[in-house]
Design an enzyme around this catalytic site. Structure first.
Site, PDB file in Angstrom:
ATOM      1  N   GLU A  27      41.453   4.587  18.143  1.00 45.31           N
ATOM      2  CA  GLU A  27      40.158   4.595  17.441  1.00 45.31           C
ATOM      3  C   GLU A  27      40.252   3.891  16.094  1.00 45.31           C
ATOM      4  OE1 GLU A  27      38.854   7.844  15.092  1.00 45.31           O
ATOM      5  OE2 GLU A  27      40.395   9.197  15.840  1.00 45.31           O
ATOM      6  N   LYS A 161      42.216  20.160  13.188  1.00 42.25           N
ATOM      7  CA  LYS A 161      42.489  20.647  11.839  1.00 42.25           C
ATOM      8  C   LYS A 161      41.855  22.007  11.602  1.00 42.25           C
ATOM      9  CE  LYS A 161      43.112  16.641   9.034  1.00 42.25           C
ATOM     10  NZ  LYS A 161      42.733  15.565   9.970  1.00 42.25           N
TER      11      LYS A 161
HETATM   12  N1  PSU Z   1      39.938  14.371  12.477  1.00 46.88           N
HETATM   13  C1  PSU Z   1      40.989  13.855  11.826  1.00 46.88           C
HETATM   14  N2  PSU Z   1      40.964  12.545  11.454  1.00 46.88           N
HETATM   15  C2  PSU Z   1      39.905  11.741  11.732  1.00 46.88           C
HETATM   16  C3  PSU Z   1      38.797  12.311  12.448  1.00 46.88           C
HETATM   17  C4  PSU Z   1      38.869  13.613  12.796  1.00 46.88           C
HETATM   18  O1  PSU Z   1      41.944  14.556  11.572  1.00 46.88           O
HETATM   19  O2  PSU Z   1      39.906  10.558  11.368  1.00 46.88           O
HETATM   20  C5  PSU Z   1      37.650  11.438  12.818  1.00 46.88           C
HETATM   21  C6  PSU Z   1      37.735  11.066  14.312  1.00 46.88           C
HETATM   22  O3  PSU Z   1      37.266   9.739  14.470  1.00 46.88           O
HETATM   23  C7  PSU Z   1      36.757  12.020  14.956  1.00 46.88           C
HETATM   24  C8  PSU Z   1      35.708  12.109  13.891  1.00 46.88           C
HETATM   25  O4  PSU Z   1      36.217  11.556  16.178  1.00 46.88           O
HETATM   26  O5  PSU Z   1      36.432  12.141  12.664  1.00 46.88           O
HETATM   27  C9  PSU Z   1      34.871  13.350  14.046  1.00 46.88           C
HETATM   28  O6  PSU Z   1      33.806  13.281  13.159  1.00 46.88           O
HETATM   29  P1  PSU Z   1      32.600  14.308  13.306  1.00 46.88           P
HETATM   30  O7  PSU Z   1      33.205  15.651  12.954  1.00 46.88           O
HETATM   31  O8  PSU Z   1      31.583  13.836  12.343  1.00 46.88           O
HETATM   32  O9  PSU Z   1      32.143  14.239  14.741  1.00 46.88           O
END
Ligand code: PSU
Ligand code: MN
Length: 305
Positions: A27, A161
């Site tokens: 990603e 996390k």
């Molecule tokens: N968790 C991490 N690092 C990240 C992300 C999540 O530890 O970079 C990023 C990933 O791309 C994940 C996104 O898909 O954040 C999720 O965002 P949201 O909670 O807005 O869906």
């Protein structure tokens, strides 16, 4: 549908998919919104190298000038890492970016969509989005979970996390029928730490077993993906109690600053790096390398089946 109108797949990746060779998706939100420049650039190059060393082809995803990119040139990787005017693109944002010629980084959800369009089955990331703490009032549940329910890609991560409610995230995945495997672990890891207090559905002792379970799910015609939790290597793991306190502090700061919606995860990540004096970034980088290696091994095994 004429995908060519929207999708650019690098020739090396296209040839590998057509020949049944292992390919691993990566990603770009982790680059543009998850790590600072220039550490993210070094990471973005190295993570591709690790996948190659394991005998697989890396495919980093992004949206550039309104086109879906499967595989990036060195210049495009740098653009994503600099992150200037780079949106964060989840499933809902994808048609908007493509129709308006925008540039953005792909989340786990969007990377799964691009991988699936390109015929790629395995994807390595750091951590996934999930059910946020307090979601019973905010309704903040990442679109990553819905994507795992619908799109046939296996996602290798270091767990979720503690900015998330890990228990509710696993409940949600159960409801959506997503198998949660541990890679040689009984516990779903919590990103910086090897444990979380929550179990996995099955401890897949080897990449070959994980690959077999994925293949079996898809042979059965069951829609959606799998989540594979791979704990951070011992020597890079952080102290659970220290990280709990750091995350509570970051959550309190986000609340005080009125942070909501898609800005929440990047805000928390940046503050955690700040509060740990950069130590959490080093751990983040190492666990993502570890996931890339595992994902490549699973991809190699999957192609043998
Ligand atoms: N968790 C991490 N690092 C990240 C992300 C999540 O530890 O970079 C990023 C990933 O791309 C994940 C996104 O898909 O954040 C999720 O965002 P949201 O909670 O807005 O869906
Ligand atoms: Mn959200």
């Amino acid at each position: 549908m004429n995908l060519q109108a929207y999708l650019d797949i690098q020739p090396e990746i296209k040839a590998a998919v057509e020949a049944g060779k292992p390919v691993v998706a990566l990603e770009s939100t982790i680059l543009s919104h998850g790590m600072p420049y220039p550490q993210n650039l070094e990471f973005g190059r190295q993570v591709e190298q690790i996948i190659r060393e394991e005998g697989a082809v890396p495919a980093t995803m992004a949206i550039i000038d309104g086109r879906m990119k499967v595989g990036l040139t060195p210049d495009q990787l740098e653009l994503m890492c600099k992150g200037e005017n780079v949106a964060k693109v989840s499933r809902r944002d994808l048609p908007i970016l493509l129709a308006t010629g925008g540039t953005g980084a792909t989340t786990v959800a969007t990377t799964m969509i691009l991988a699936s369009l390109a015929g790629i089955k395995i994807f390595a990331t750091g951590g996934i989005g999930g059910v946020h703490r307090g979601a019973e009032t905010t309704m903040d549940i990442s679109a990553d979970l819905q994507e795992l329910a619908h799109t046939p890609v296996a996602v290798v991560c270091a767990g979720a996390k503690m900015i998330l409610d890990i228990g509710l995230t696993l409940e949600y995945l159960e409801t959506m029928g997503v198998p949660v495997l541990g890679l040689d672990t009984d516990e779903f890891p919590s990103f910086y730490c090897r444990s979380s207090g929550f179990g996995v559905d099955y401890n897949a002792k080897t990449p070959a077993i994980a690959a077999r379970i994925a293949k079996t799910k898809w042979d059965l015609g069951l829609a959606g993906g799998l989540l594979i939790g791979n704990p951070v290597p011992e020597q890079y793991a952080m102290d659970f109690n220290e990280m709990s306190a750091v995350i509570d502090k970051a959550l309190a700061a986000a609340k005080a600053d009125g942070i909501k919606g898609k800005a929440t995860t990047p805000y928390l990540l940046a503050h955690i790096v700040e509060y740990t004096g950069g130590r959490s970034l080093a751990t983040n980088i190492q666990l993502a390398y570890n996931n890339a290696r595992a994902a490549a091994r699973i991809a190699v095994e999957l192609m043998k089946l």
